[in-house]
Scaffold this motif. Structure first.
Motif, PDB file in Angstrom:
ATOM      1  N   ARG A   4     -28.861  19.133 -22.126  1.00 34.65           N
ATOM      2  CA  ARG A   4     -29.517  18.948 -20.845  1.00 34.65           C
ATOM      3  C   ARG A   4     -27.730  18.008 -20.422  1.00 34.65           C
ATOM      4  O   ARG A   4     -27.598  17.284 -21.383  1.00 34.65           O
ATOM      5  N   ASN A   5     -28.004  18.096 -19.371  1.00 36.19           N
ATOM      6  CA  ASN A   5     -26.978  16.898 -18.567  1.00 36.19           C
ATOM      7  C   ASN A   5     -27.322  16.352 -17.944  1.00 36.19           C
ATOM      8  O   ASN A   5     -27.880  16.344 -17.227  1.00 36.19           O
ATOM      9  N   ARG A   6     -26.602  14.605 -18.427  1.00 34.48           N
ATOM     10  CA  ARG A   6     -27.778  13.412 -17.782  1.00 34.48           C
ATOM     11  C   ARG A   6     -27.585  13.657 -16.328  1.00 34.48           C
ATOM     12  O   ARG A   6     -27.505  13.109 -15.303  1.00 34.48           O
ATOM     13  N   LEU A   7     -26.073  14.112 -15.973  1.00 34.74           N
ATOM     14  CA  LEU A   7     -25.924  13.986 -14.516  1.00 34.74           C
ATOM     15  C   LEU A   7     -26.067  14.788 -14.078  1.00 34.74           C
ATOM     16  O   LEU A   7     -26.686  14.088 -12.827  1.00 34.74           O
ATOM     17  N   LEU A   8     -25.929  16.078 -14.239  1.00 38.05           N
ATOM     18  CA  LEU A   8     -26.998  17.099 -13.711  1.00 38.05           C
ATOM     19  C   LEU A   8     -28.827  16.609 -12.875  1.00 38.05           C
ATOM     20  O   LEU A   8     -29.330  16.830 -11.930  1.00 38.05           O
ATOM     21  N   ASP A   9     -28.979  16.000 -14.357  1.00 37.99           N
ATOM     22  CA  ASP A   9     -30.780  15.638 -13.970  1.00 37.99           C
ATOM     23  C   ASP A   9     -30.709  14.442 -13.029  1.00 37.99           C
ATOM     24  O   ASP A   9     -31.857  14.557 -12.363  1.00 37.99           O
ATOM     25  N   TRP A  10     -29.560  13.211 -13.861  1.00 38.79           N
ATOM     26  CA  TRP A  10     -29.861  12.323 -11.688  1.00 38.79           C
ATOM     27  C   TRP A  10     -29.579  13.611 -10.595  1.00 38.79           C
ATOM     28  O   TRP A  10     -30.171  12.710  -9.457  1.00 38.79           O
ATOM     29  N   LEU A  11     -28.077  13.791 -10.363  1.00 38.88           N
ATOM     30  CA  LEU A  11     -27.892  14.819  -9.171  1.00 38.88           C
ATOM     31  C   LEU A  11     -29.662  15.276  -9.188  1.00 38.88           C
ATOM     32  O   LEU A  11     -29.931  15.318  -7.429  1.00 38.88           O
TER      33      LEU A  11
END
Length: 283
Positions: A4-11
């Motif tokens: 899981r990528n936190r930046l992609l989750d936020w995006l």
């Protein structure tokens, strides 16, 4: 394993919130407009907070105790016409589609496949193509300004027939043989076995067809000449067709909010069955 990528989750969450705001904001503005007076809405800028005239506006359109043109329209009657129309169309489509798909799959008769493809080809013919001969038939039978005239031409559904046929083809032949051994009639087999297995598909189709029937405008516009048989969509159109000087946007927005409640309630109450009917693969 998927990292899981936190930046992609936020995006992704940001995109969802932006989309939600784009959808909800117009509804919020309509709700706010329904709580103000027509004079307030005529000023600039438009208010963004609810006012204190909400109860008076909704009472005016439902009770017809207002003095304006929009308040004198039978909104409550239009809502009931739309509700009856949507229920008859959705239930009628499901019943006819179930029976037609059942006959095509489980009965052996000549030209069976031809009958199915004749039904399926009607998907290529929208209502606008056959609207003139359909109107002539309804007029000849004297069904103008009646619930039968509003609903009967819209009841047949090639899409629902196709979906039920594809589902029935997945039912194991052992169930059919077991029903025959037990002496069950074809209708008993349909009622006791096929209908319980089809309940999620029926729920999904009911939601879709209810919204389809509720939002009808073109056909009721032709077959409804009496104000007492106008559905709510036609009522809203009539409210905004009297010229800018006569449009009471507060009452129009209040009517629009009421018009959204029944289909929204159907979707919310049947959300679980609707999603399950669309994605469930278990038979």
């Amino acid at each position: 394993m998927i990292e899981r990528n936190r930046l992609l989750d936020w995006l992704s969450h940001g995109v969802l919130w932006i989309g939600l705001c784009l959808i909800v904001f117009p509804l919020y503005i309509a709700l706010v407009a329904s709580t103000h007076t027509a004079q307030t809405l005529a000023q600039s800028p438009l208010p963004i907070w609810p006012g204190d005239q909400g109860w008076a506006n909704y009472r005016a359109i439902l009770g017809g105790d207002g003095s304006g043109f929009a308040a004198q329209l039978p909104v409550a009657r239009m809502l009931s016409v739309s509700l009856v129309m949507a229920l008859l169309i959705s239930v009628g489509k499901i019943v006819i589609s179930l029976l037609s798909a059942f006959a095509i799959v489980y009965f052996r008769f000549r030209l069976r496949l031809l009958c199915f493809w004749a039904i399926f080809v009607t998907l290529m013919l929208p209502v606008e193509v056959r609207i003139v001969p359909t109107y002539q038939v309804i007029a000849d039978f004297g069904l103008i300004n009646s619930y039968a005239g509003l609903t009967v031409p819209l009841i047949a559904s090639a899409t629902a027939t196709f979906l039920f046929r594809q589902f029935f083809l997945t039912v194991p032949d052992e169930l059919v043989e077991a029903a025959k051994v037990d002496g069950a009639s074809p209708l008993r087999f349909l009622w006791d076995i096929l209908l319980p297995l089809s309940r999620t598909s029926i729920a999904a189709l009911f939601v879709i067809q209810f919204i389809y029937g509720w939002n009808q405008y073109l056909w009721p516009l032709l077959v409804s000449t009496d104000e007492s048989m106008y559905p709510i969509v036609m009522g809203i159109k009539r409210m905004i067709s009297g010229g800018d000087a006569r449009i009471e946007w507060n009452l129009v927005m209040a009517t629009a909010m009421l018009a959204m409640l029944p289909p929204a309630a159907v979707v919310i109450l049947m959300q679980k069955w609707f999603v399950k009917g669309l994605v469930d693969s278990e038979k």
